[in-house]
Design a protein around this motif. Sequence first.
Motif, PDB file in Angstrom:
ATOM      1  N   ALA A 286     132.607 -33.200  73.397  1.00  0.00           N
ATOM      2  CA  ALA A 286     131.328 -33.418  74.480  1.00  0.00           C
ATOM      3  C   ALA A 286     130.206 -33.604  73.844  1.00  0.00           C
ATOM      4  O   ALA A 286     129.170 -34.037  74.570  1.00  0.00           O
ATOM      5  N   LEU A 287     130.107 -32.947  72.615  1.00  0.00           N
ATOM      6  CA  LEU A 287     128.719 -33.278  72.050  1.00  0.00           C
ATOM      7  C   LEU A 287     128.406 -34.571  71.240  1.00  0.00           C
ATOM      8  O   LEU A 287     127.528 -34.679  70.727  1.00  0.00           O
ATOM      9  N   ARG A 288     129.489 -35.253  71.060  1.00  0.00           N
ATOM     10  CA  ARG A 288     129.583 -36.568  70.365  1.00  0.00           C
ATOM     11  C   ARG A 288     129.276 -37.672  71.510  1.00  0.00           C
ATOM     12  O   ARG A 288     129.907 -38.167  72.181  1.00  0.00           O
ATOM     13  N   THR A 289     127.831 -37.813  71.847  1.00  0.00           N
ATOM     14  CA  THR A 289     127.544 -38.459  73.045  1.00  0.00           C
ATOM     15  C   THR A 289     127.123 -39.791  72.743  1.00  0.00           C
ATOM     16  O   THR A 289     126.964 -40.336  71.443  1.00  0.00           O
ATOM     17  N   ARG A 290     126.785 -40.618  73.846  1.00  0.00           N
ATOM     18  CA  ARG A 290     126.277 -42.022  73.588  1.00  0.00           C
ATOM     19  C   ARG A 290     125.088 -41.768  72.534  1.00  0.00           C
ATOM     20  O   ARG A 290     124.963 -43.234  71.970  1.00  0.00           O
ATOM     21  N   LEU A 291     124.159 -41.187  72.705  1.00  0.00           N
ATOM     22  CA  LEU A 291     123.026 -41.031  71.730  1.00  0.00           C
ATOM     23  C   LEU A 291     123.386 -40.963  70.173  1.00  0.00           C
ATOM     24  O   LEU A 291     122.801 -41.630  69.525  1.00  0.00           O
ATOM     25  N   CYS A 292     124.493 -40.134  70.123  1.00  0.00           N
ATOM     26  CA  CYS A 292     124.798 -39.947  68.707  1.00  0.00           C
ATOM     27  C   CYS A 292     125.446 -41.312  68.110  1.00  0.00           C
ATOM     28  O   CYS A 292     125.048 -41.539  67.120  1.00  0.00           O
ATOM     29  N   GLU A 293     126.236 -42.199  69.013  1.00  0.00           N
ATOM     30  CA  GLU A 293     126.892 -43.162  68.792  1.00  0.00           C
ATOM     31  C   GLU A 293     125.760 -44.237  68.261  1.00  0.00           C
ATOM     32  O   GLU A 293     125.674 -45.075  67.584  1.00  0.00           O
TER      33      GLU A 293
ATOM     34  N   ALA B  26     119.287 -43.726  88.295  1.00  0.00           N
ATOM     35  CA  ALA B  26     118.750 -44.809  88.244  1.00  0.00           C
ATOM     36  C   ALA B  26     118.868 -45.950  87.181  1.00  0.00           C
ATOM     37  O   ALA B  26     118.611 -47.141  87.394  1.00  0.00           O
ATOM     38  N   VAL B  27     119.265 -45.608  86.000  1.00  0.00           N
ATOM     39  CA  VAL B  27     119.507 -46.335  84.903  1.00  0.00           C
ATOM     40  C   VAL B  27     120.769 -46.139  83.929  1.00  0.00           C
ATOM     41  O   VAL B  27     121.436 -45.047  84.423  1.00  0.00           O
ATOM     42  N   ASP B  28     121.224 -47.163  83.651  1.00  0.00           N
ATOM     43  CA  ASP B  28     122.713 -47.191  82.874  1.00  0.00           C
ATOM     44  C   ASP B  28     122.463 -46.846  81.533  1.00  0.00           C
ATOM     45  O   ASP B  28     123.557 -46.493  80.755  1.00  0.00           O
ATOM     46  N   ILE B  29     121.366 -46.687  80.685  1.00  0.00           N
ATOM     47  CA  ILE B  29     121.182 -46.415  79.350  1.00  0.00           C
ATOM     48  C   ILE B  29     121.164 -44.877  79.187  1.00  0.00           C
ATOM     49  O   ILE B  29     121.007 -44.328  79.872  1.00  0.00           O
ATOM     50  N   PRO B  30     121.380 -44.686  77.970  1.00  0.00           N
ATOM     51  CA  PRO B  30     121.254 -43.082  77.848  1.00  0.00           C
ATOM     52  C   PRO B  30     120.134 -42.567  78.022  1.00  0.00           C
ATOM     53  O   PRO B  30     119.187 -43.101  77.935  1.00  0.00           O
TER      54      PRO B  30
END
Length: 358
Positions: free
Chosen positions: A5-12, A165-169
């Motif tokens: 759960a801590l490997r998020t889209r931000l990490c990628e 409101a947004v799809d980005i991380p």
Amino acid sequence: MTHPALRTRLCELVGIDYPVVQTGMGWVASAKLVSATANAGGLGIVAAGTMDYAQLESAILETRERTDRPFGVNLRSDAPDIFERADLMIRHGVAVASFALAPNERLIKKLKDAGLICIPSVGARRHAEKVAGWGADAVLVQGGEAGGHTGEVATTILLPQVIDAVDIPVIAAGGFFDGRGLVAALAYGAAGVAMGTRFLLTSDSPVPEAVKRIYLGKQATDTLRTTQIDGHPHRVLATDFTHRMARTNVLTSLPRAIANALRFKRLLGTPWIDLIREALSMRRSQELSWSQVVMAANAPMLLKASMVDGRPEGGVMSGGQVIGVIDEIPSAKDLIDRIVREAESILERLAPGPGEAG
Ligand SMILES: Cc1cc2nc3c(=O)[nH]c(=O)nc-3n(C[C@H](O)[C@H](O)[C@H](O)COP(=O)(O)O)c2cc1C
């Protein structure tokens, strides 16, 4: 192994181990703090808003020398040499561009075309929608309890609004300091947390020890939000100085603001022509009055008096309400390790494996 759960889209997106960001705080986010954060697996961001071009270049080089991990630079998008600064970041392979004020579409495009990841900071849903439309890769949303320039809507309200409101991380900021906050932000749908005040109070931050001790002695109610510093709402520690400032009117505060604007100009070596150009562009783009434009350079100088010169009796200490729950000064690495460990144990407790529920 890190909890999935801590490997998020931000990490990628950025190539970091943990979804924890140290924000670009003026005078505070130095090469040492940023590289310590990066080496501990988080995203560190150099504060360029209080640096001239040459200082920014040496901060980037020093950070690069101290770490081979990705890091970011926080820019003032209204800086007169913003496109030269963008070129500098591209040339030195900086991974992330963060923006104190909403950038423009042309700047985002230039940085993105060169492979940088663009993460503007926003304080309202409509700003998040706007920068997402311009191609921002992620957005940092800062709730009103945060230190520094800030809105009035609390993180718990603003964060879900922006996430919907947004799809980005979306990176959550304002009031975070521990593993519980990180898990809560993830539960809202955020891709990570960003912290300012908490990283200011680490042993890797360059703020004088005596000033750090003042922060540690404050309660959650010991901050105030004032427009008297530079015309924009700014959360600072409540002190005799800031109380006095909050009571003054523009006419009495203007002479001090002018003096500080001139000092800031000298410090950054800004030529007069650039100063005038910047003032005109601020007045137009942010619809400020002339007195607000003059006061804009006030905040960096008042912050410098505390953060660099160690003279809080004649300066301001930006800080969030989170000061009320911070009582020690760990290293950036110990802080990040602790947050990750705590988040992992909460995640395991919330979702125990088969047969472990109880
Ligand atoms: C001392 C200080 C200086 C700051 N300077 C900047 C800055 O130059 N640019 C920026 O985008 N945000 C700045 N901020 C805001 C932080 O980057 C961050 O969004 C905020 O501190 C998050 O809230 P928290 O303090 O509750 O962690 C500053 C905050 C502090 C406390």
